[in-house]
Scaffold this active site. Structure first.
Site, short mmCIF file in Angstrom:
data_model
loop_
_atom_site.label_atom_id
_atom_site.label_comp_id
_atom_site.label_asym_id
_atom_site.label_seq_id
_atom_site.Cartn_x
_atom_site.Cartn_y
_atom_site.Cartn_z
N SER A 58 -12.63 -10.47 38.57
CA SER A 58 -11.85 -9.24 38.71
C SER A 58 -12.72 -8.20 39.38
O SER A 58 -13.94 -8.33 39.44
CB SER A 58 -11.41 -8.72 37.33
N LEU A 123 -16.13 -9.28 34.50
CA LEU A 123 -15.74 -7.88 34.40
C LEU A 123 -16.87 -7.03 34.94
O LEU A 123 -18.03 -7.24 34.59
CB LEU A 123 -15.46 -7.50 32.94
N ILE A 154 -20.66 -10.38 32.99
CA ILE A 154 -20.69 -8.98 33.40
C ILE A 154 -21.20 -8.92 34.84
O ILE A 154 -22.26 -9.45 35.16
CB ILE A 154 -21.61 -8.15 32.49
N LYS A 155 -20.44 -8.26 35.70
CA LYS A 155 -20.81 -8.17 37.11
C LYS A 155 -21.74 -6.99 37.35
O LYS A 155 -21.44 -5.86 36.99
CB LYS A 155 -19.55 -8.03 37.98
N VAL A 156 -22.89 -7.28 37.94
CA VAL A 156 -23.91 -6.29 38.24
C VAL A 156 -24.28 -6.42 39.71
O VAL A 156 -24.56 -7.52 40.18
CB VAL A 156 -25.16 -6.48 37.36
#
Length: 957
Positions: A58, A123, A154-156
């Site tokens: 997403s 996310l 977790i997108k970083v």
């Protein structure tokens, strides 16, 4: 694939389905799409079972389309908003977390079947934090806990700030999807962060088998950027470079995969692998083809290899299922890939520069998408709130509309709303602005102190006080005055009156209306050293002592002041009934929603929860994460600033009769905040409406309309003014209690306008200058028993004129009062304004006379007009008159006091204080090179004003 209807599609055999066949070559197909209905109706489950989809990604753009483009989220938004204390960010997160959890639950069987190697949902941390390591870590930790699913990533972003965050998060056992990866060099740093994070995890006893990570290379964006550079060179004659178009992104990916194979080999990796660590798979992102010249499945066909992921948008997934070609393509023609990159360098195109620029652009694009997402949530929230939030609209001339839109977009792109809320002084003049932003959070703070204020309300009623008189000036008095005038006497409550004048007649009038034995006096002063509230306190304390005795006098007083002030010490010494504290980081004119406004509201018996809850709705509407165009306070401030810069710097305030006193508070806020260093906005309050022909082109009209008490004639005149091409802002209140919303909206707007104009909206240098002059004059009186002598340059009929030599010379020689007034008014030029500064009692008769004069000037000269009663206006519009644009022509009006009033414990009287303030005011106007003339009426004020009105009428003929 249409994600909303996919569940009804007919199943296909895996052998005839290229998408499902990707698994045979070790590649996991993930879907780059998420929406609530898509999960709820079984469409995601169908993709998993039929096509072998094993993950979902997403991003803000995906959520924006899902939330803003459907009604699927409206019920959840309404429920979240009704729970209260929700800003747009928390509203969005509540929706996103629910979707992410639901998708993770659907993918959980995949996660279990692959022993945690697949089945993930991603996310993203806020793109606003891409350059802040600590904030990225904190947000990733918070989201990880909030979602609470083992198959979350977790997108970083792979920014310089993101790399240490990646290591820290992996080391804490949080799955990470690294985004915005373009460069080979950066990729090696990403892998290093992953390996080091795993080593940290192991060193602290963690289990690396529970960690998964992907490194997301963005593919198509590279070709878009490189092709553009190649086209420029081809146009310049380098025709042979055409062969490189559409090849660089894939070549870059092929070489990245070779790096991957080398980096996940050798002793260091073997040690981690022996403990169960997984490789950090390469993920191909941005795989939708941007150019119609290339195959719509180019970035899938050419990027297939073992232990990789391809995240496909719905259209690309449809296309690949239909005509994709499945083969081990990623490791083919490696030498050709090296050749492409070599030729690119020889052509003078630096892939490093391209990828650096793509990261910067990517961060901005993600932030832009997040802005759009939060704007969609803000719009939905506003629709849900309906009349609970005061709607704002405007109609502007085309040139101003264009300027406002451009400025709003610039504010959005530059993240200036976040600058404001985080107290970044660079938004203004980079001086002390950060010290004065306590008003941003004050509604929530005061809501936590409701019990204290309710105790005051109960105390006032139990003690039987029939009146409450507030003694203050400027920000300490004008806000409470709005509440008193708007709400009147509450059932069973006392009457609230405000005294903010040293005019002896004004003091006597207030005194005559109350019984000191049944009156509570509120002494309101932030610093505790302001002259006017101090002398007023001295006077009324003496009157209360006479009425109830010295021992009981203090019980009739309440202080509102900042901690440690001289007023606090005095209040404790004199045993005041209560002391309420303001916040030192809130300036007076921004203090109405603090104790300086809330305590008087409590004393008069207002419903404080209702008042503060209504205000809090506006606080959230103007919050840190609401983009400018949807942010009512910021949008209004942008309009004020843009209008001022375009020459429309006279904000004409029009309000429904029931809330008309709001204009006096707003007048102070705007004038004192923006009028300095030769810049500013001049507020025009209480000027009667007129035919559009009476106005010049320097006006902006602000119409605050109370829907429950409409004025048809007023509406009609505003419509006519707008139809004539004047810019009009309309704000409609459905409930008087929503006046609190307007306090906050205009505070934000004024701070924003100050930033656009280029001033510090929280200081008041010229107000201080007037105080200094007044102090010098009162000190002179204390020494000699009289004010320094002064001589008029003209006298006739009991009226005297005063001015400094410069102004006298500018007026020239005249033989009559009419002649001098004519010369003075002729100094008005297009774009100027006329201000009547009257040091007389503020009562109905005097007010009507001054209104008649201003209307004559306005109608004859088409000039904006202002009226101020002194010394009240000194703490309000006085700052703009002295420090703002030098466009004012001032007529100061003074008088002899028919009956002076002594001040207990002082050697001077109220009349002396008022005279010193008027003279000090005129001196500072003259020092600032203002066009100023003082008219002294003598002791018969009503007659003097009538004579002045007649003389001005003749002067204008």
């Amino acid at each position: 694939m249409n994600p909303q209807t996919q569940s009804s599609a007919k199943p296909q055999q895996a052998a005839a389905n290229p998408l499902a066949a990707l698994h045979q070559h070790g590649q996991a197909p993930w879907l780059d799409f998420l929406a609530r209905k898509f999960v709820a109706d079984g469409s995601l489950k169908t993709l998993i079972e039929r096509d072998g989809v094993t993950g979902v990604t997403s991003n803000p753009s995906i959520f924006e389309k899902a939330i803003g483009g459907s009604s699927d989220y409206d019920a959840s938004l309404r429920k979240s908003e009704e729970q209260g204390d929700r800003d747009v960010m928390s509203l969005y997160e509540a929706l996103a977390i629910e979707d992410i959890r639901n998708a993770a639950d659907v993918l959980l069987p995949v996660y279990k079947a692959t022993n945690g190697n697949d089945g993930y949902v991603s996310l993203e941390v806020s793109p606003y934090l891409a350059m802040d390591t600590d904030a990225t870590i904190a947000e990733a930790q918070r989201l990880w806990r909030a979602v609470g699913r083992v198959n979350l990533m977790i997108k970083v972003p792979a920014t310089d700030a993101g790399l240490p965050a990646i290591r820290r998060l992996i080391g804490e056992g949080i799955n990470v999807n690294i985004t915005l990866l373009f460069s080979q060099d950066v990729y090696q740093k990403v892998v290093e962060a992953y390996l080091a994070g795993l080593e940290d995890l192991v060193a602290h006893g963690g289990d690396p088998k529970k960690i998964a990570s992907v490194a997301s290379f963005f593919v198509s964006r590279i070709d878009v950027a490189v092709d553009k550079l190649l086209d420029e060179k081809i146009k310049a004659g380098a025709k042979d470079l055409a062969a490189l178009k559409g090849k660089v992104a894939i070549a870059n990916a092929k070489l990245a995969y070779q790096h991957y194979k080398r980096l996940f080999a050798g002793p260091r990796w073997d040690k981690l692998k022996s403990k169960g660590a997984r490789t950090q798979r390469l993920l191909w992102a941005s795989t939708g083809t941007k150019s119609k010249e290339y195959s719509d499945v180019l970035y899938v066909d050419e990027l297939i290899a073992d232990d990789t992921v391809n995240t496909l948008p719905p259209a690309t997934m449809d296309a690949f299922r239909d005509h994709g070609k499945v083969a081990d393509s990623l490791e083919k023609n490696i030498d050709d890939a090296k050749s492409v990159m070599s030729k690119l360098a020889q052509a003078g195109v630096s892939i490093d520069e391209v990828t650096r620029q793509l990261v910067d652009e990517g961060v901005q694009l993600f932030a832009d998408a997040f802005d759009k997402l939060l704007a969609a949530v803000a719009q939905k929230r506003a629709a849900i709130l309906g009349k609970k939030i005061d709607p704002q609209s405007w109609k502007l001339p085309a040139d101003l509309e264009k300027s406002v839109k451009a400025t709003l977009e610039q504010w959005r792109a530059d993240g200036k709303v976040r600058q404001l809320w985080t107290g970044d002084a660079k938004l203004w003049t980079n001086t002390d602005e950060a010290k004065w932003l306590g008003w941003l959070d004050i509604v929530a703070d005061e809501s936590k102190r409701l019990d204290q204020f309710k105790a005051l309300a109960n105390d006032v009623r139990q003690q039987g006080f029939t009146d409450v008189v507030l003694l203050g000036m400027g920000g300490s008095s004008l806000g409470p005055e709005v509440l008193a005038e708007t709400f009147g006497v509450q059932t069973g409550g006392p009457r609230l009156s405000v005294l903010d004048s040293t005019d002896p007649a004004q003091v006597r009038t207030v005194e005559s209306k109350v019984n000191p034995a049944h009156t509570l006096f509120i002494v309101s002063s932030k610093s505790g050293s302001t002259l006017e509230p101090n002398v007023l306190k001295d006077y009324f304390f003496d009157r209360v002592k006479t009425a109830v005795g010295a021992e009981a006098a203090g019980s009739h007083f309440v202080a509102i002041t900042d901690p440690g002030s001289s007023l606090e010490k005095e209040a404790k010494r004199d045993r005041f009934r209560h002391v309420y504290y303001g916040k030192p980081n809130i300036g007076g004119r921004y203090s109405v929603l603090s104790a300086f406004g809330v305590a008087p509201a409590a004393a008069m018996g207002l419903d404080l929860p209702r008042f503060l809850n209504a205000a809090e709705l506006m606080v959230r509407s103007c919050g840190i994460h609401v983009p400018p165009a949807e942010n009512p306070g910021v949008a209004l401030g942008v309009l004020l600033g843009a209008a001022a810069k375009a020459g429309r710097d006279k904000v004409t305030i029009v309000a429904s009769k029931a809330i008309a006193d709001f204009g006096a508070w707003l007048e102070q806020l705007i004038a004192e905040s923006t009028g300095k260093h030769g810049k500013g906005v001049i507020p025009v309050d209480a000027e009667p409406l007129a035919d559009p022909k009476a106005y010049g082109n320097d006006r902006l009209f602000a119409y605050l309309r109370l829907a429950s008490n409409p004025d048809a004639a007023q509406d009609k005149m505003i419509d006519a003014i707008e139809a004539a091409g004047n810019p009009v802002v309309r704000i409609e209140l459905s409930d008087p209690y929503q006046i609190g919303q307007e306090f906050f909206r205009w505070e934000i707007a004024t701070a924003v306008a100050g930033a656009i104009i280029g001033i510090n909206p929280f200081d008041q240098p010229d107000v201080e200058a007037s105080k200094v002059q007044t102090k010098e004059l009162t000190s002179a009186y204390e020494k000699s028993g009289s004010l320094p002598p002064e001589k008029p340059f003209f006298e006739a009929g009991g009226i005297s004129l005063f001015a400094d030599a410069r102004n006298v010379a500018a007026l020239g020689k005249a033989s009559s009062l009419v002649g001098y007034l004519s010369a003075h008014l002729k100094r008005l030029q297009p774009g100027d304004y006329a201000a009547l500064l009257a040091y007389v009692e503020r009562n109905k008769q005097h007010g009507e006379s001054l209104q008649d004069i201003r209307v004559m000037i306005r109608d004859r000269l088409r000039m904006a007009t202002c009226v101020g009663f002194g010394p009240r206006f000194l703490h309000s519009t006085g700052q703009a008159y002295k420090g703002g644009p030098n466009t004012g022509v001032f007529l100061q009006i003074t008088c002899d006091d028919a009956a002076d009033v002594p001040i207990p414990g002082r050697s001077y009287s109220f009349g002396v204080v008022k005279a010193a303030q008027a003279r000090g005011d005129l001196q500072v106007l003259e020092q600032r090179q203002r066009r100023a003339l003082r008219v002294h009426l003598g002791s018969h004020v009503a007659g003097g004003l009538a004579a002045l009105k007649d003389a001005i009428r003749q002067a204008l003929e």
